[in-house]
Design an enzyme around this catalytic site. Structure first.
Site, PDB file in Angstrom:
ATOM      1  N   GLN A 125     -33.549 -24.298  31.377  1.00 47.78           N
ATOM      2  CA  GLN A 125     -34.118 -24.188  32.456  1.00 47.78           C
ATOM      3  C   GLN A 125     -33.361 -22.745  33.133  1.00 47.78           C
ATOM      4  OE1 GLN A 125     -36.680 -26.303  33.834  1.00 47.78           O
ATOM      5  NE2 GLN A 125     -36.659 -24.423  35.561  1.00 47.78           N
ATOM      6  N   ASP A 176     -40.827 -22.684  25.587  1.00 50.91           N
ATOM      7  CA  ASP A 176     -41.131 -21.764  26.622  1.00 50.91           C
ATOM      8  C   ASP A 176     -41.847 -20.535  26.483  1.00 50.91           C
ATOM      9  OD1 ASP A 176     -40.911 -22.704  29.199  1.00 50.91           O
ATOM     10  OD2 ASP A 176     -38.840 -21.900  29.586  1.00 50.91           O
ATOM     11  N   LYS A 203     -40.420 -32.668  34.079  1.00 40.05           N
ATOM     12  CA  LYS A 203     -40.828 -32.467  32.682  1.00 40.05           C
ATOM     13  C   LYS A 203     -40.389 -33.508  31.883  1.00 40.05           C
ATOM     14  CE  LYS A 203     -40.287 -27.585  32.953  1.00 40.05           C
ATOM     15  NZ  LYS A 203     -39.238 -26.361  33.235  1.00 40.05           N
TER      16      LYS A 203
END
Ligand code: NAD
Length: 283
Positions: free
Chosen positions: A97, A120, A53
């Site tokens: 994460q 997200d 990422k």
């Protein structure tokens, strides 16, 4: 003759669009869109995802930063960091994460992220916007699947779509996105009976379970579009999806490979969400 949906090539296209938008944002606002990723602990898979990422963000003209915290970080300390990032005006996207180490609660931490920075798309506020069909940040993997359908000219309107899996991350949001595009949607899950029948009647099949070859090739309807989200590692180390690819490709019109299908799209959509968040925040 089946056609492969090349996730790598399409993700490259999406990343190029993101770069153009990120460059325009910088020219207007004297700063790049900012994405901050929080990684707690040393899970090897999470480390790889986060590194990917970080690299992808830099190439797309997004100012990326990773906060690496020790596995024993307390919930209070993690929340304090999230609140600090929420309050920093130069940060447009925050991604924690997942999964977090066992002593931390994934949902409590996600709930603390400012929904306007939730790239997200997992904050309940953004899930709610999706349910009522309003604009908002949407989960990356389902958005990537929708982009793949669009790319091959598959309009879900009026079609029978089957989603295998009902997770908050993939199954439920993709089902809602297909419904929004007027598909007739069925969601199959671990208690579903007659799975083969459900697959046989479906024009669009999205598999997001995590079981190698769960969907047999001869279940696929002739001319169906098959998007395989599953990632499964076999004993010999190779990766495979949830669909028996070799069997399914004789029947499907379009199919995604694993690897090289949905996977690359997920990061591309994360970058796209970051630019969306940056643009929406300064409006
Ligand atoms: P999850 O474990 O949270 O959910 C799995 C779902 O599958 C559950 O809802 C369960 O009810 C359903 N299920 C279990 N057995 C079933 C059966 N026999 N028939 C139908 N449904 C059944 O998993 P997840 O996070 O949604 O991920 C699903 C898969 O997608 C995993 O392989 C994961 O690695 C992969 N994934 C890939 C990407 C990507 O970028 N390509 C992103 C996220 C997840």
């Amino acid at each position: 003759m089946v056609q492969l949906i090349d996730g790598k090539a399409l993700a490259k296209e999406v990343r190029a669009e993101v770069k153009t938008r990120a460059d325009a944002f910088r020219a207007t606002h004297n700063r790049s869109p900012g994405l901050h990723v929080v990684l707690v602990g040393d899970d090897p898979a999470s480390q790889v995802y986060v590194r990917n990422k970080e690299r992808a963000a830099a190439k797309a003209g997004i100012e990326g930063r990773v906060h690496r915290l020790p596995a024993e970080t307390s919930e209070a300390d993690l929340l304090a960091l999230v609140f600090e990032l929420n309050g920093d005006d130069h940060i447009d996207g925050i991604l924690v994460q997942l999964p977090l180490p066992d002593h931390l609660h994934d949902q409590s931490i996600v709930d603390a992220i400012d929904p306007a920075k939730d790239v997200d798309g997992l904050h309940p506020f953004n899930s709610g916007l999706l349910v009522v069909g309003r604009k908002g940040l949407r989960p990356c993997t389902p958005s990537g699947c929708m982009r793949m359908l669009e790319h091959v000219g598959c309009d879900p309107k009026g079609k029978r779509a089957l989603v295998l899996g009902r997770s908050t991350l993939v199954g439920k949001p993709i089902a809602l996105m297909l419904l929004e595009k007027h598909a007739t949607v069925t969601i199959a899950h671990s208690r579903t009976e007659d799975l083969a029948e459900r697959v046989r009647e479906s024009d669009i099949v999205i598999a997001a379970v995590g079981r190698a070859n769960l969907v047999q090739g001869d279940w696929i309807k002739d001319g169906a579009v098959v998007i395989d989200v599953g990632i499964n590692r076999l004993d010999d180390g190779t990766l495979t999806g949830d669909v028996d690819f070799d069997g399914a490709k004789d029947r499907a019109a379009y199919i995604t490979p694993v690897p090289g299908g949905v996977g690359p799209m997920t990061i591309a959509m994360l970058l796209s969400n970051t630019v969306d968040a940056a643009e929406a925040r300064i409006m």
